[in-house]
Design an enzyme around this catalytic site. Sequence first.
Site, PDB file in Angstrom:
ATOM      1  N   LYS A  76      32.732 -24.600 -26.698  1.00 22.87           N
ATOM      2  CA  LYS A  76      31.519 -23.998 -26.438  1.00 22.87           C
ATOM      3  C   LYS A  76      30.726 -24.413 -27.668  1.00 22.87           C
ATOM      4  O   LYS A  76      31.192 -24.574 -28.900  1.00 22.87           O
ATOM      5  CB  LYS A  76      31.582 -22.547 -26.244  1.00 22.87           C
ATOM      6  CG  LYS A  76      30.350 -21.934 -25.975  1.00 22.87           C
ATOM      7  CD  LYS A  76      30.696 -20.253 -25.534  1.00 22.87           C
ATOM      8  CE  LYS A  76      29.411 -19.633 -25.422  1.00 22.87           C
ATOM      9  NZ  LYS A  76      29.659 -18.090 -24.875  1.00 22.87           N
ATOM     10  N   SER A 151      27.716 -16.300 -20.945  1.00 27.78           N
ATOM     11  CA  SER A 151      27.124 -17.471 -21.580  1.00 27.78           C
ATOM     12  C   SER A 151      27.841 -18.557 -21.753  1.00 27.78           C
ATOM     13  O   SER A 151      27.421 -19.550 -21.827  1.00 27.78           O
ATOM     14  CB  SER A 151      26.847 -16.802 -22.605  1.00 27.78           C
ATOM     15  OG  SER A 151      27.817 -16.646 -23.606  1.00 27.78           O
ATOM     16  N   SER A 175      31.239 -12.824 -21.677  1.00 25.16           N
ATOM     17  CA  SER A 175      30.966 -14.290 -21.441  1.00 25.16           C
ATOM     18  C   SER A 175      32.150 -15.190 -21.161  1.00 25.16           C
ATOM     19  O   SER A 175      32.216 -16.567 -20.957  1.00 25.16           O
ATOM     20  CB  SER A 175      30.328 -14.799 -22.636  1.00 25.16           C
ATOM     21  OG  SER A 175      28.708 -14.356 -22.120  1.00 25.16           O
TER      22      SER A 175
HETATM   23  N1  GLN Z   1      25.919 -10.928 -20.492  1.00 26.03           N
HETATM   24  C1  GLN Z   1      25.940 -10.367 -21.862  1.00 26.03           C
HETATM   25  C2  GLN Z   1      24.922 -10.639 -22.580  1.00 26.03           C
HETATM   26  O1  GLN Z   1      23.822 -11.253 -22.050  1.00 26.03           O
HETATM   27  C3  GLN Z   1      27.102 -10.834 -22.460  1.00 26.03           C
HETATM   28  C4  GLN Z   1      27.002 -12.293 -23.092  1.00 26.03           C
HETATM   29  C5  GLN Z   1      28.368 -12.638 -23.760  1.00 26.03           C
HETATM   30  O2  GLN Z   1      29.399 -12.300 -23.534  1.00 26.03           O
HETATM   31  N2  GLN Z   1      27.957 -13.541 -24.533  1.00 26.03           N
HETATM   32  O3  GLN Z   1      24.639 -10.159 -23.751  1.00 26.03           O
END
Ligand code: GLN
Length: 483
Positions: A76, A151, A175
């Site tokens: 990532k 994400s 995410s």
């Molecule tokens: N969807 C969540 C957010 O927007 C989690 C994102 C994540 O786990 N990085 O914060």
Amino acid sequence: MFSKTIAQLSQGLQNGDFSSREITQEYLNRIASVDGQFNSYISITADQAMAQAETADQMIASGKAAPMTGVPIAHKDIFCTKGVRTSAGSKMLDNFISPYNATIIEKFNAIGSVSLGKTNMDEFAMGSSNENSYYGPAINPWGENRVPGGSSGGSAVAVAAQLAAGATGTDTGGSIRQPCALTNLSGIKPTYGRVSRFGMIAFASSLDQAGPMTKTAEDAAMMLNVMAGFDPKDSTSAEKPTSDYTASLNQPLKGLKIGLPKEFFSEDLNPQIAAKIQAALKEYQALGAELKEISLPNTALSIPAYYIIAPAEASSNLSRFDGVKFGHRCENPQNIEDMYKRSRGEGFGHEVKRRILVGTYALSEGFYDAYYKKAQQIRRLIQQDYINALEEVDVIMGPTTPQPAFKIGEKTSDPIDMYMEDIYTLSLNLAGLPGMSIPCGQADDLPIGLQIIGNYFAEERLLNVAHMFQQATDWHKTTAPGL
Ligand code: GLN
């Protein structure tokens, strides 16, 4: 070749069926020919990958190989990689070449695994669909115009579209698990502190945790073996020794107590997903597990609590991006204030700005007690719910997401609707617990995930529970149409 798991590639490399150079080149060719349609990579590091493959082949030839040596994976784009752009999906860091490696990158390098490139992601890991990336959305191979989740959407697509054997992700509120669910992968978010955060660009430091995203639970165990462990460079890293996460994958599940939180099976859950989760639970019963209804009464508060705490931490973490030391700087600043304002205004996207505003507001004098302090109190209640439940059961199961992959653009105009995506995943980040998502069927021909939650540092048990399901079912083996 591309359908092979990490375990199969590892075996083939040890047996001399193929070299790391051969498989790395094949992956690079495939990325060059098809990633234009998936947009799973932000940067492809072909030369570096071939050099790493060469080193890996030497390690294998001289008997110094580890199980992941020579296996081509992707990272990532939130992990700092020396000499390579590390963008975090943001215009702000579009020009940032990291001068050092994140600890997990060092660990993969040390055992000779190959990095094909850096994967697409929501800007600074804020999002549930990968649509917040400065580099455009990654595309789910499972359906026309569908998001892969976020994400870590690029990592999910890279593995699901067979453009890497496995990938790293990060999970602040879901995410790793949510994109795995939406693309038919297995992924684990370890206990907070199990994997070093050093060199992982911070979003919400008390919640962020890195983990693997793979085709199988066995592959996730192999990657976690490389990633997990104490790191003196991360003061929140756990000093506890790690296990060999592959060692007890086959432990029988007889007598396993599975808790089913009634709050995870409400009418908001897509009925097809509910039916598939029930079928998966039957499978577990056939494997000797016992089911028990439990309650996590504060589940509904996890979204409001998370969406105060995460933005509050983000507003502080992101204050370092001001155009001074690194990252985007505006053209011809008139004075220092103009430079701060325009650099940040130009460098950050909409969702990141929204979070900075919410977080700054929640932390400001006069509002701190009403928002931030309250959210921390709720966080403690949520954690206590889990602690109580895990005294009665070994693991907790439920859906990973309330619905399968949605259409690109479907939720972008309504942030609350987007945040609701995280209803089943956020609470365990607030509690610091480990959780997995594994494939358990389809709804409307789109993959769905079964979530498995365990006690602190129970990664070995979670992987075992997931692996035994994958020995009895084939859901994880189905690939997107056309692959
Ligand atoms: N969807 C969540 C957010 O927007 C989690 C994102 C994540 O786990 N990085 O914060």
